[in-house]
Design an enzyme around this catalytic site. Structure first.
Site, mmCIF file in Angstrom:
data_model
loop_
_atom_site.group_PDB
_atom_site.id
_atom_site.type_symbol
_atom_site.label_atom_id
_atom_site.label_comp_id
_atom_site.label_asym_id
_atom_site.label_seq_id
_atom_site.Cartn_x
_atom_site.Cartn_y
_atom_site.Cartn_z
ATOM 1 N N GLN A 1 11.534 11.406 -19.120
ATOM 2 C CA GLN A 1 12.852 10.670 -19.116
ATOM 3 C C GLN A 1 13.377 11.491 -20.376
ATOM 4 O OE1 GLN A 1 13.506 6.227 -19.151
ATOM 5 N NE2 GLN A 1 13.585 6.796 -21.409
ATOM 6 N N GLY A 2 14.466 12.203 -20.356
ATOM 7 C CA GLY A 2 15.150 12.677 -21.440
ATOM 8 C C GLY A 2 16.523 11.821 -21.972
ATOM 9 N N TYR A 3 16.125 10.783 -22.895
ATOM 10 C CA TYR A 3 17.168 9.882 -23.344
ATOM 11 C C TYR A 3 17.208 10.078 -24.576
ATOM 12 C CZ TYR A 3 17.561 6.968 -18.966
ATOM 13 O OH TYR A 3 17.784 6.630 -17.734
ATOM 14 N N SER A 4 16.385 9.828 -25.603
ATOM 15 C CA SER A 4 16.364 9.718 -26.858
ATOM 16 C C SER A 4 16.744 11.299 -27.580
ATOM 17 C CB SER A 4 15.021 8.985 -27.663
ATOM 18 O OG SER A 4 15.077 7.814 -27.256
ATOM 19 N N GLU B 1 12.756 -3.655 -14.040
ATOM 20 C CA GLU B 1 11.838 -2.998 -14.816
ATOM 21 C C GLU B 1 11.512 -3.689 -16.134
ATOM 22 O OE1 GLU B 1 9.745 -0.575 -12.741
ATOM 23 O OE2 GLU B 1 11.672 -0.500 -12.515
ATOM 24 N N ASN C 1 12.691 -4.107 -31.137
ATOM 25 C CA ASN C 1 13.021 -5.512 -31.296
ATOM 26 C C ASN C 1 13.959 -6.042 -31.896
ATOM 27 O OD1 ASN C 1 10.400 -5.104 -29.796
ATOM 28 N ND2 ASN C 1 9.254 -6.716 -30.832
ATOM 29 N N GLU C 2 14.449 -5.086 -32.852
ATOM 30 C CA GLU C 2 15.767 -5.487 -33.487
ATOM 31 C C GLU C 2 16.890 -5.609 -32.432
ATOM 32 O OE1 GLU C 2 13.116 -3.554 -34.701
ATOM 33 O OE2 GLU C 2 12.765 -5.274 -36.073
#
Lengths: 387, 383
Positions: free
Chosen positions: A130-133, A248, A370-371
């Site tokens: 997965q190429g997101y960040s 998911e 989580n933030e």
């Protein structure tokens, strides 16, 4: 066309108990003992044989519809399938083809794309990352800058992705790329499928705290991608991505890791001879309760899934409590273990408290920190005002 | 018992309509150390809500632990000080035992709200316990002490005393000669009884059960009471969260609602998380409470876990609510004080978090042993 292997029977027609019995027998009877509960993400060279077996059996895509070669499991049966995998300690492979890109192509893909990719995913011949960040687009994913410029029948991709899990084990990547630099953030992004063997791609593994190389950086230098690899409309990639986030999200908050952490902690307490220590017992009881109630919360969302109700924004609760509980337990196990907990004897696997500690650091960050989850909960569930 | 969800929803709505928070009345009951209005208690009886978990043979609604939770939550939301959880525990005691005609009358009085019971089912091992010496004819003579016991207005006590190490479960009317009662004041205005016994007689027809039966009945009743208290705390948290979120949305500083500040948003989310955990814990325990397939050790573990969770969550929620409100949150006059005072009472009644964490742990270990035996059976069923 038909996809995959024909199912031996109609799984949804079975009772839950009968289905669970069959799945458990298959997993327990055949999954290699040495690969159970491995504390890191395995590579294809390690557990590929197991998944090829699953592929031949027609069990590789429990979540896909029958007509696309999946098992066509209804939500309740799918949960059982996943629970039994967790129970047996089965390690994942780079399974984003099954969990993410398959469902995306089934929903958004053209018939050509489905024909081209789905059979290979089902056969495990393609493994997708997965190429997101990107270096400047983490929590603020929509600020990503990797460019894809149209040139005839191709896009030319330039830029960089990072934190790509097992990119060096992948044959393909699904990526978010900027196709309209003039548009506002989310509006100029497209969803593109990229063959990792295309010239101009360079993959560099990143070594993590535990010394494992599960993450990679991926560099794109004039990488040419056929236009037919665009999924959905041009500049509509954000919507394609968001459609993945429904089903998911419950699994990010699975009680499995903290439950395992509790087992490690109780072993560490025994090893340190602290079973009768009142302070330790009280803390262990608290953690046991934290995990018990995580399981209760998880069941609430699982029940929504079984009833095919929308999962709801409040599901972020699961991720918060699961990952923070796991982290607290793993940190405490390290305290209880003391000096031996951080020592590794040459030739032996690293102490389990230490590997569990390392493993507990990431989950509060990945899949939306989580933030960010708290921001979402504050606005969408608690209906607090925008800042 | 399998309670129909629709019946439970209707029941919950009816109690909620009855128990809408009346701040002025609640303040007065607290400040005058009345705790609750006896008329309100009688009304709960008339509606049949006190007997929500009692079995059919006692003319109860037979809605089990889920029924008790359904009634308790809106009572907690509405700041009601009635000793509902005491009655729930008493209803399990009377429902599980074989009752003498006299005890049957007592049970009927408790059901209607005419007889207020105090319940003492679990003594702290570090404190002197009530002793019961057998006398001829099947009765007992009580000595020693018991307490604290909720309900200053108690007409009598469901008491677990000890004949040596043998438990004796009995009914002790408050006016019994040889029973003296000292009162202590709780922050919410309720009165708490400390009993001393000096040769107080329990007649044979006031003995509810002895030996193993007394142990089992009192443990199940204690679990039921603890779970009802947890649900009261849940209702209390519902209300505290509601007023706190409303405050965050409307209170302005630096020209914007303070709820727009991320630091306060994240704090508010953590408050909500604690409430959600308590909610899941309470309903999971209540659902499993009445299942025949739930072993008693697991039931006790789940109920104690729910109480420990609800207690610590409620205190967390109240403390954070005070901080989020700022100075107004520290005043006696503001609504929050009523909830804090009630939380201090319920969270410690029948054992505080620390006690229930340990009880959870003890029963979890017992349940694990039982499960190891049972899992052999379920494996057989699966394979």
């Amino acid at each position: 066309m038909t996809f995959g292997v024909e199912q031996e029977r109609d799984w949804n027609a079975l009772s839950d108990v009968e289905f669970r019995r069959i799945v458990r027998a298959e997993f327990e009877g055949n999954y290699p003992e040495a690969l159970k509960n491995v504390p890191y993400r395995m590579r294809w060279s390690e557990n590929g044989a197991w998944y090829l077996r699953m592929a031949r059996k027609g069990w590789i895509a429990p979540n896909w519809p029958l007509e696309y070669g999946g098992m066509g499991l209804e939500p309740g049966k799918l949960l059982i399938f996943i629970e039994e995998g967790e129970r047996c300690g089965i390690g994942r492979f780079l399974d984003l083809g099954i969990h993410m890109i398959g469902p995306v192509l089934i929903q958004w893909g053209t018939p050509e794309q489905q024909k081209l990719f789905l059979p290979e995913i089902l056969a495990c011949e393609q493994r997708w990352c997965q190429g997101y960040s990107e270096p400047s687009a983490g929590s603020d994913l929509a600020s990503l800058r990797t460019r894809a410029t149209r040139d005839g029948d191709e896009f030319v991709v330039n830029g960089q992705k990072i934190w790509t899990t097992l990119a060096d084990d992948a044959t393909h990547m699904f990526a978010l790329v900027r196709t309209d630099p003039g548009a506002q953030k989310q509006r100029g992004i497209s969803f593109l499928l990229i063959d990792m063997t295309t010239p101009g791609i360079e993959v560099r593994p990143i070594r993590d705290l535990a010394g494992h190389e599960e993450f990679c950086e991926v560099f794109f230098d004039n990488v040419r991608v056929p236009v037919m690899n665009l999924v959905g409309e041009l500049n509509a990639g954000w919507s394609v991505t968001k459609s993945l986030l429904g089903f998911e999200r419950i699994f990010i908050g699975s009680p499995k890791l903290p439950e395992y952490g509790l087992v490690v902690l109780e072993r560490a307490v025994a090893a340190a001879g602290l079973e009768a220590d009142a302070a330790v017992s009280d803390q262990v009881s608290q953690f046991a309760m934290d995990v018990l109630h995580l399981r209760d919360v998880y069941e609430k969302f699982a029940e929504r899934m079984r009833r095919r109700e929308p999962i709801g924004d409040d599901v972020s609760l699961l991720k918060l409590w699961a990952t923070e509980t796991y982290q607290a337990i793993a940190s405490y196990a390290l305290e209880v273990a003391g000096e031996p907990g951080v020592l590794t004897t040459p030739g032996e696997p690293s102490a389990e408290v230490l590997s569990d500690f390392y493993r507990s650091r990431g989950p509060t960050i990945f899949a939306g920190t989580n933030e960010i989850q708290r921001n979402i909960l504050a606005r969408k569930v608690l209906q607090l005002p925008m800042s | 018992v399998t309670a129909d969800p629709e019946i439970l929803t209707m029941l919950g709505d009816a109690v909620a309509a009855f128990a809408r928070p009346d701040l002025e009345a609640a303040r007065k009951l607290r400040d005058d150390r009345q705790g609750y209005d006896p008329d309100g208690f009688a009304q709960l009886g008339r509606q049949g809500w006190l007997w929500v978990s009692a079995p059919e043979h006692l003319n109860g609604a037979d809605l089990g632990a889920l029924g008790a939770v359904t009634v308790a939550r809106p009572l907690g939301y509405g700041l009601r000080g009635e000793p509902f959880s005491q009655v729930v525990a008493a209803s399990v005691v009377f429902g599980d035992a074989t009752l003498s005609p006299r005890l049957n009358d007592v049970a009927g009085g408790v059901a209607s709200g005419d007889v207020t019971p105090g319940v003492f089912l679990h003594h702290d091992a570090t404190k002197p316990k009530p002793e019961a010496a057998a006398v001829s004819g099947g009765g007992y003579t009580l000595s020693g002490a018991a307490g604290p016991i909720e309900a200053g207005r108690a007409d009598g006590f469901v008491l677990k005393a000890y004949d040596g190490s043998t438990p004796v479960l009995c009914w002790v009317p408050a006016y019994t000669p040889g029973v003296s009662i000292d009162m202590a004041h709780a922050p919410d205005g309720t009165q708490v009884a400390m009993l001393r016994f000096d040769q107080a007689n329990v007649e044979a027809d006031s003995v509810i059960a002895t030996g193993d039966a007394a142990s089992e009945i009192s443990r199940r009743a204690f679990d039921a009471g603890v779970l009802a208290q947890s649900a009261e705390l849940l209702g209390l948290m519902d209300r505290v969260l509601e007023i706190t979120l409303e405050y965050l949305r409307t209170r302005k500083q630096f020209d914007r609602p303070i709820g727009a500040f991320q630091a306060l948003q994240h704090r508010a989310v953590d408050v909500w998380v604690r409430k959600e955990l308590a909610e899941a814990a309470v309903y999971a325990a209540a659902t499993k409470f009445d299942l025949a397939s739930t072993p008693s050790a697991q039931r006790s573990a789940l109920c104690s876990a729910a109480k420990a969770r609800a207690s610590s969550s409620a205190m967390f929620v109240c403390n954070q609510a005070i901080q989020l409100h700022g100075a107004i949150g520290t005043t006696h006059e503001y609504e929050l004080s009523l909830h804090l005072h009630r939380a201090l009472r319920i969270s410690t009644m029948f054992g505080a978090s620390f006690f229930h964490r340990r009880r959870f742990s003890d029963y979890r270990a017992k349940a694990a042993v039982e499960a190891a035996v049972a899992s052999a059976d379920s494996e057989r069923a699966l394979t």
